[in-house]
Every structure is written in C-alpha cells, then in structure tokens.
Scaffold this active site. Structure first.
Site, PDB file in Angstrom:
ATOM      1  N   HIS A  26       0.828  -1.222   0.000  1.00 57.23           N
ATOM      2  CA  HIS A  26       0.000   0.000   0.000  1.00 57.23           C
ATOM      3  C   HIS A  26       0.860   1.268   0.000  1.00 57.23           C
ATOM      4  O   HIS A  26       0.466   2.278  -0.578  1.00 57.23           O
ATOM      5  CB  HIS A  26      -0.955  -0.013   1.197  1.00 57.23           C
ATOM      6  CG  HIS A  26      -2.143  -0.899   0.980  1.00 57.23           C
ATOM      7  ND1 HIS A  26      -3.407  -0.595   1.405  1.00 57.23           N
ATOM      8  CD2 HIS A  26      -2.264  -2.098   0.353  1.00 57.23           C
ATOM      9  CE1 HIS A  26      -4.255  -1.562   1.071  1.00 57.23           C
ATOM     10  NE2 HIS A  26      -3.568  -2.490   0.440  1.00 57.23           N
ATOM     11  N   ASP A  27       2.027   1.236   0.663  1.00 56.38           N
ATOM     12  CA  ASP A  27       2.873   2.444   0.624  1.00 56.38           C
ATOM     13  C   ASP A  27       3.420   2.645  -0.791  1.00 56.38           C
ATOM     14  O   ASP A  27       3.397   3.745  -1.330  1.00 56.38           O
ATOM     15  CB  ASP A  27       4.032   2.322   1.631  1.00 56.38           C
ATOM     16  CG  ASP A  27       4.666   3.693   1.915  1.00 56.38           C
ATOM     17  OD1 ASP A  27       3.911   4.694   1.998  1.00 56.38           O
ATOM     18  OD2 ASP A  27       5.896   3.781   2.029  1.00 56.38           O
ATOM     19  N   GLY A  45       4.246   6.585  -4.100  1.00 57.38           N
ATOM     20  CA  GLY A  45       5.281   5.551  -4.172  1.00 57.38           C
ATOM     21  C   GLY A  45       5.764   5.191  -2.784  1.00 57.38           C
ATOM     22  O   GLY A  45       5.164   5.576  -1.782  1.00 57.38           O
ATOM     23  N   ASP A  85       7.294   5.875  -0.056  1.00 54.93           N
ATOM     24  CA  ASP A  85       7.861   7.089   0.536  1.00 54.93           C
ATOM     25  C   ASP A  85       7.526   7.249   2.016  1.00 54.93           C
ATOM     26  O   ASP A  85       7.710   8.328   2.583  1.00 54.93           O
ATOM     27  CB  ASP A  85       7.368   8.326  -0.245  1.00 54.93           C
ATOM     28  CG  ASP A  85       5.851   8.454  -0.229  1.00 54.93           C
ATOM     29  OD1 ASP A  85       5.192   7.643   0.461  1.00 54.93           O
ATOM     30  OD2 ASP A  85       5.324   9.363  -0.890  1.00 54.93           O
ATOM     31  N   SER A  90       4.733   7.550   3.432  1.00 55.95           N
ATOM     32  CA  SER A  90       3.586   8.410   3.744  1.00 55.95           C
ATOM     33  C   SER A  90       2.437   7.648   4.411  1.00 55.95           C
ATOM     34  O   SER A  90       1.637   8.255   5.118  1.00 55.95           O
ATOM     35  CB  SER A  90       3.086   9.120   2.481  1.00 55.95           C
ATOM     36  OG  SER A  90       2.655   8.175   1.537  1.00 55.95           O
ATOM     37  N   ASP A  93      -6.894 -18.764   1.732  1.00 49.80           N
ATOM     38  CA  ASP A  93      -6.708 -20.160   1.312  1.00 49.80           C
ATOM     39  C   ASP A  93      -6.640 -21.017   2.574  1.00 49.80           C
ATOM     40  O   ASP A  93      -6.744 -20.475   3.682  1.00 49.80           O
ATOM     41  CB  ASP A  93      -5.512 -20.353   0.364  1.00 49.80           C
ATOM     42  CG  ASP A  93      -4.165 -20.337   1.067  1.00 49.80           C
ATOM     43  OD1 ASP A  93      -4.123 -20.162   2.304  1.00 49.80           O
ATOM     44  OD2 ASP A  93      -3.136 -20.488   0.390  1.00 49.80           O
ATOM     45  N   THR A 150      -4.236 -22.474   3.961  1.00 46.23           N
ATOM     46  CA  THR A 150      -2.989 -22.431   4.730  1.00 46.23           C
ATOM     47  C   THR A 150      -2.535 -20.979   4.934  1.00 46.23           C
ATOM     48  O   THR A 150      -1.480 -20.581   4.426  1.00 46.23           O
ATOM     49  CB  THR A 150      -1.864 -23.217   3.998  1.00 46.23           C
ATOM     50  OG1 THR A 150      -1.833 -22.776   2.618  1.00 46.23           O
ATOM     51  CG2 THR A 150      -2.081 -24.702   4.055  1.00 46.23           C
ATOM     52  N   VAL A 203       1.309 -19.289   5.369  1.00 46.59           N
ATOM     53  CA  VAL A 203       2.312 -20.107   4.668  1.00 46.59           C
ATOM     54  C   VAL A 203       2.416 -19.579   3.242  1.00 46.59           C
ATOM     55  O   VAL A 203       1.403 -19.320   2.591  1.00 46.59           O
ATOM     56  CB  VAL A 203       1.912 -21.605   4.639  1.00 46.59           C
ATOM     57  CG1 VAL A 203       2.951 -22.426   3.898  1.00 46.59           C
ATOM     58  CG2 VAL A 203       1.713 -22.133   6.049  1.00 46.59           C
ATOM     59  N   ASP A 254       2.769 -20.634   0.281  1.00 46.18           N
ATOM     60  CA  ASP A 254       2.660 -21.671  -0.751  1.00 46.18           C
ATOM     61  C   ASP A 254       1.780 -21.164  -1.892  1.00 46.18           C
ATOM     62  O   ASP A 254       1.400 -19.984  -1.912  1.00 46.18           O
ATOM     63  CB  ASP A 254       2.091 -22.972  -0.149  1.00 46.18           C
ATOM     64  CG  ASP A 254       0.734 -22.754   0.511  1.00 46.18           C
ATOM     65  OD1 ASP A 254       0.119 -21.691   0.294  1.00 46.18           O
ATOM     66  OD2 ASP A 254       0.282 -23.643   1.257  1.00 46.18           O
TER      67      ASP A 254
END
Ligand code: HEM
Length: 340
Positions: A124-125, A138, A140, A142, A267, A269, A272, A274
């Site tokens: 997300h950053d 980007g 940064d 923020s 999922d 697992t 993990v 995978d």
C-alpha cells in the site's frame, strides 16, 4: 547394487535438474512478458553513469540477476552502537531484522497477523503511485508519516502494522533509517518469516515524504480484472506480474470485506507462502471457510491472466515460477516500489 543405486540417483538428479530448468524457462517466458519499463534516472542515464546499486536494480528490473539472497548472512553481528556497526551499512539492518522477526512468528511457526499486515503495508505504501499521477506517492513512508493508514478506508486492517512501524522508526531513525525503507524492509522480513517465503534482497536509500500520496491508486476487492490490469499497467506492472504479486494473498486473512466472516483466510494455509491460494480461488470445491475476493476470482478467469493463474496453481510446479516472477518484481525497488 551400489552402482545401480548410484545410477538411479544420478538419473533422478538429472531428471530433477531438467524439471527445474523447464520451470525456470517457463518463469523466464513470463518475465519476458513483463513491461520491463524503467522510469526516473534508470530510464535516462547510461549504464556507465549509474552507481553499482543502480546497475544492479536496472538489471533485475529488466530480467537479469537473481533477486533472492541465499548466501550472505552474518555469523557475528557487531553491537549496535559499536564503530564496527557504524562502518557497515547492513549492520543496523540486521539488528532491525532480528527485532522485527521476534515479533512476526506465531506459536505454530507461521507468520502472524503483524507479519501479514507488514507485507500488505509494503504494497500500500508503494502502490500509491502511477505513471498518470506523475511525481508524488510511491514507497515514501507516507502511509505512516501522514496517517493515510488511519484516514483512508482502503487501508483498513493495517492499523497494527502502522502503529508498530512508528515505534520501530522512533527507535531506529537515530541510525539514519527512513520510514520508507523501514516499511519495505518490514515487508521483506515478514515474507521470510512465512514458511516457504523467499529471502529477497532489500535495497535501501528511499526518501521520506511528509505529504500524503495521491488517493485512489490502491485496488479494491470488487474491481474487475480489466480495471485491475489497467490500474497495474499504469504502475508499470504487467498482467503476469499482477498475478504473481496478488499471490501474497496465500498468507492472508480478511476482516473488513465481510465483517461477518472476520478472520477467514484466503486459502486453507494462511501464514504459509505456498501456491494453494491460486488453485483454491479457481476451484468449486474450496474448503468452506476459505474466503474468495471477487477481484481474485475475476483475475483467475480473465483471458489475459487466466493462463498464468493456472500455471501458478500447480502445488509443486507452481511454486518455482511464482517465486521467480514475484521476486523479480519485489526484490528490486521497482519504480513502483521505489520513488525518489
Ligand atoms: C488485485 C489487487 C488486490 C486487492 C483488490 C487486494 C485487496 C485486499 C483486501 C481487501 C484485503 C483484506 C483486508 C482485510 O479485510 O483485513 C487484503 C489482504 C491482504 N493483501 Fe491484498 N489486495 C491486492 C493485492 C495485493 C498485493 C499486490 C499484495 C502484496 C504484494 C497484497 C497483500 C495482502 C496481504 C498480505 C493481505 C493479508 C493481510 C492480513 O492478513 O492482515 N495484496 N488484500
């Protein structure tokens, strides 16, 4: 008898290597379908004008080099405030990695809530940037520095990681560590705390930005594959690479898409690293508690992403191509991950 066993063993090895070569070749084909697009200095400077780090990043982004770091490690880490540690760029990061790791592994040896949030926080950053919005956004820092984490509904579920990142930053900024680097580093440390998680090299040197990044650039789980493909292309990420990145959902749990099913995994697992997620999103016989995002289902069916989704679905044959494509996107600070 001994000879027969040896021949059999050698045969198996040869078969194994041939299989591995084949999987790597398939990953290379997918890599070739990446955008390989460079922005900023990397796009304009000649190789001989770049620093060794710049050349290494450029090579990884254009399909060369190996983003995984399997060999280098500390046998003895100098004390944090010692002159030896100050003289060694990586030393402080080893101390930070140990600190982070101690908080990221659950009692069953899987990566815990904090770790999974850190993986998502790294995305997300970095993901709040696009070619159309130009400068700003980007990787940064923020998300934490400007409180985007708490102010934007799209970031719900990341509060614990953001609060913890602020604590780590207060502790380590005296060593010249930026929030932007700390967030991406936490994502990489978190990845390796999940069983099967690859150990991806981290590059540092990002600059912090005290202003919020452009809003509306993080995907939501009700977007269609067409919308997601164009959103990611605008970040220089190809459809194959999008499929590889979204595989991070293999570790995930959801809380806010359907609060009535808070805690359900994506999922069977969670925690993990995978490839089970890919097959279970496609399957009609998914375990009852597994929660499918409409966005993931849509990507698994779209003609531009379906083939790669299927390739990654093989429990054995999917893991290697997935790791190779994914690491090449995440190992280096792609413009998308690294704006400065
Ligand atoms: C198609 C694009 C994507 C969409 C629509 C999406 C959406 C979401 C949503 C809605 C959640 C659940 C949040 C909650 O309810 O707690 C989630 C969890 C997560 N996402 Fe994504 N995501 C996308 C791509 C990615 C990418 C590229 C990464 C990493 C590189 C990522 C990593 C994660 C992780 C690790 C979690 C689990 C967090 C936890 O267990 O607390 N996602 N995502």
């Amino acid at each position: 008898m001994k000879t027969a066993a040896l021949v059999l063993f050698a045969g198996r090895l040869a078969y194994g290597f041939a299989g591995l070569r084949d999987l790597k070749a398939r990953a290379a084909v997918l890599e070739g379908r990446g955008t390989n697009e460079l922005i900023g200095d990397l796009a304009t400077l000649r190789d001989d004008q770049l620093t060794p780090t710049g050349r290494s990043i450029k090579s990884l982004l254009t399909g060369g080099g190996i983003p995984e770091e399997l060999i280098d490690h500390y046998i003895f880490t100098p004390a944090i405030d010692s002159p030896q540690c100050k003289a060694d760029t990586c030393c402080i990061w080893k101390h930070i990695a140990d600190d982070m790791k101690s908080m990221m592994v659950g009692s069953a040896g899987r990566c815990n809530d904090l770790a999974r949030q850190c993986v998502r926080l790294g995305f997300h950053d970095a993901g709040s940037w696009s070619k159309s919005t130009g400068r700003g956004g980007g990787a940064d820092g923020s998300m934490v520095l400007t409180n985007e984490c708490f102010d934007r509904p799209i970031n719900r579920g990341l509060e614990t990681a953001c609060t913890q990142l602020a604590v780590w930053h207060d502790k380590y900024k005296q060593y010249g560590v930026s929030m932007a680097d700390l967030i991406q580093f936490a994502a990489n440390v978190a990845t390796v705390t999940c069983p099967l998680g690859p150990r991806v090299r981290t590059y540092v040197g990002r600059k912090d930005n005290p202003t919020p990044s452009p809003d509306g650039l993080i995907p939501d789980p009700f977007q269609s594959a067409d919308q997601l493909i164009s959103l990611f292309l605008d970040k220089t990420i190809s459809p194959d690479e999008l499929v590889a990145l979204v595989g991070a959902h293999t570790t995930a749990q959801q809380r806010f898409v359907d609060p009535a099913r808070a805690g359900d995994p994506l999922d069977s697992t969670p925690g993990v690293w995978d490839v089970r997620f890919y097959g279970q999103v496609r399957s009609s016989f998914t375990p009852r508690r597994v929660f499918k995002f409409p966005s993931d289902v849509s990507l698994s069916r779209h003609p531009d992403t379906r083939g790669t989704w299927n390739l990654f679905s093989g429990l054995i044959t999917g893991q290697i191509p997935w790791n190779l494509v994914r690491n090449n996107r995440l190992g280096p600070p792609r413009p998308f991950w690294f704006k400065g």
